[in-house]
Design an enzyme around this catalytic site. Structure first.
Site, PDB file in Angstrom:
ATOM      1  N   GLU A 102      10.310   6.357   0.799  1.00  7.37           N
ATOM      2  CA  GLU A 102      10.507   7.671   1.400  1.00  7.37           C
ATOM      3  C   GLU A 102      10.776   7.616   2.900  1.00  7.37           C
ATOM      4  OE1 GLU A 102       7.021   9.786   0.102  1.00  7.37           O
ATOM      5  OE2 GLU A 102       7.963  10.371  -1.789  1.00  7.37           O
ATOM      6  N   GLU A 133      -1.118  -9.407 -11.386  1.00 10.02           N
ATOM      7  CA  GLU A 133      -1.971  -9.240 -10.210  1.00 10.02           C
ATOM      8  C   GLU A 133      -2.988 -10.362 -10.066  1.00 10.02           C
ATOM      9  OE1 GLU A 133      -5.720  -6.524 -11.059  1.00 10.02           O
ATOM     10  OE2 GLU A 133      -3.877  -5.448 -11.533  1.00 10.02           O
TER      11      GLU A 133
END
Length: 317
Positions: A102, A133
């Protein structure tokens, strides 16, 4: 300077240890306020969740000094050409990628300069990639692939603060003398040992034990929004409270650019459109051109000399 308690070379932690389980503490703890939530009415359920969400904002408020320190450190490096890079897994990784993505339309910064990486690759934005992860080496490899340098700033995001992917990335980034920032929702987070600056908003145990997409996720999003926005302000990408480096890439943003120019200059939107056309669609150039009463070329020169800050450019001369 690195905090004396976290100096030196760091070796990524083992994947699963008793110490790491203890460190997960807050984010895995049971919340007594929701112990019987499955027995409540629908209205009582949503009220209980809402009451817990209220705890997020004070948790973020408590870490504002560390946030400000991080903003100044990141800004100093970005002025030298450095990048801001977010890394995380699961919800934490998705929030980092979201915030980075963004920045481009809002502040006109390329995705090479502010970017996000998630364990398991971008496919993990939609679907869980099991085991990704758990690898510190994958995190370290991410840093090597990005060719991180001392001017870069690395933000490792992990709710518990013990995700091996994030620890591996921070360890490799530190080895390369980059700025390392850890964002976790646990006061005993393992990533503190890997971070030059640790930002630890702690909103407490989740309504559903371990579901860190909830309060922890909200705290992380608030923190990242503040971090990136404040950095962009310090880089001169805001005039007043207007996003003057907005990228006019669609009809909505073109209209916003025109409105921003009109508001900054105190003119009509029609006049702003004509001014932007005269300035090759460059918002900052148009604003300086009008406010300083100079040509577009002179406005560009002033902006360059003022490091992109409109207020300084207008006052020059």
């Amino acid at each position: 300077a690195r905090h004396p308690a976290i100096m030196g070379n760091i070796t990524p932690a083992p994947l699963r240890t008793e110490a790491n389980s203890l460190r997960a503490g807050v984010t895995e703890a049971q919340n007594p306020n929701s112990a019987r939530i499955d027995e409540l009415s629908t209205l009582a359920i949503v009220q209980t969740i809402n009451e817990e969400d209220v705890k997020v904002q004070p948790a973020v408020t408590a870490v504002l000094p560390q946030l400000a320190q991080a903003v100044d450190a990141i800004t100093a490096r970005m002025r030298k050409g450095g990048r801001l890079i977010y890394l995380g897994a699961g919800t934490s990784g998705r929030l980092g990628v979201l915030d980075a993505s963004e920045v481009l339309p809002t502040f006109g910064v390329s995705p090479e300069i502010v970017t996000g990486r998630i364990a398991g690759g971008y496919g993990a934005l939609l679907y869980a990639v099991e085991g990704a992860e758990d690898s510190a080496e994958l995190g370290a490899e991410e840093i090597r692939t990005l060719a991180v340098t001392p001017t870069d700033s690395i933000v490792g995001i992990a709710a518990s603060g013990s995700t091996p992917y994030v620890l591996g990335a921070l360890a490799e980034a530190r080895r390369r003398s980059a700025l390392t920032i850890g964002l976790a929702c646990n006061p005993r987070a393992k990533l503190i040992e890997y971070s030059d600056i640790a930002i630890l908003p702690v909103p407490g145990p989740e309504i559903i034990s371990g579901s860190t997409r909830m309060k922890a996720g909200t705290a992380q999003k608030m923190t990242l929004n503040i971090l990136s926005t404040a950095v962009m302000i310090r880089l001169g990408k805001v005039y007043g409270n207007l996003m003057v480096d907005v990228l006019p890439s669609n009809s909505k943003l073109i209209a916003r650019q025109r409105r921003i120019t009109a508001q900054a200059c105190g003119i009509s939107e029609e006049a702003a459109a004509a001014l932007l056309a005269r300035c090759s669609g460059e918002t900052k150039t148009a604003i300086v051109c009008h406010l300083a009463g100079v040509t577009p070329d002179e406005a560009r020169k002033r902006l360059k000399a003022a490091d992109g800050f409109i207020r300084r450019a207008v006052q020059t001369g």
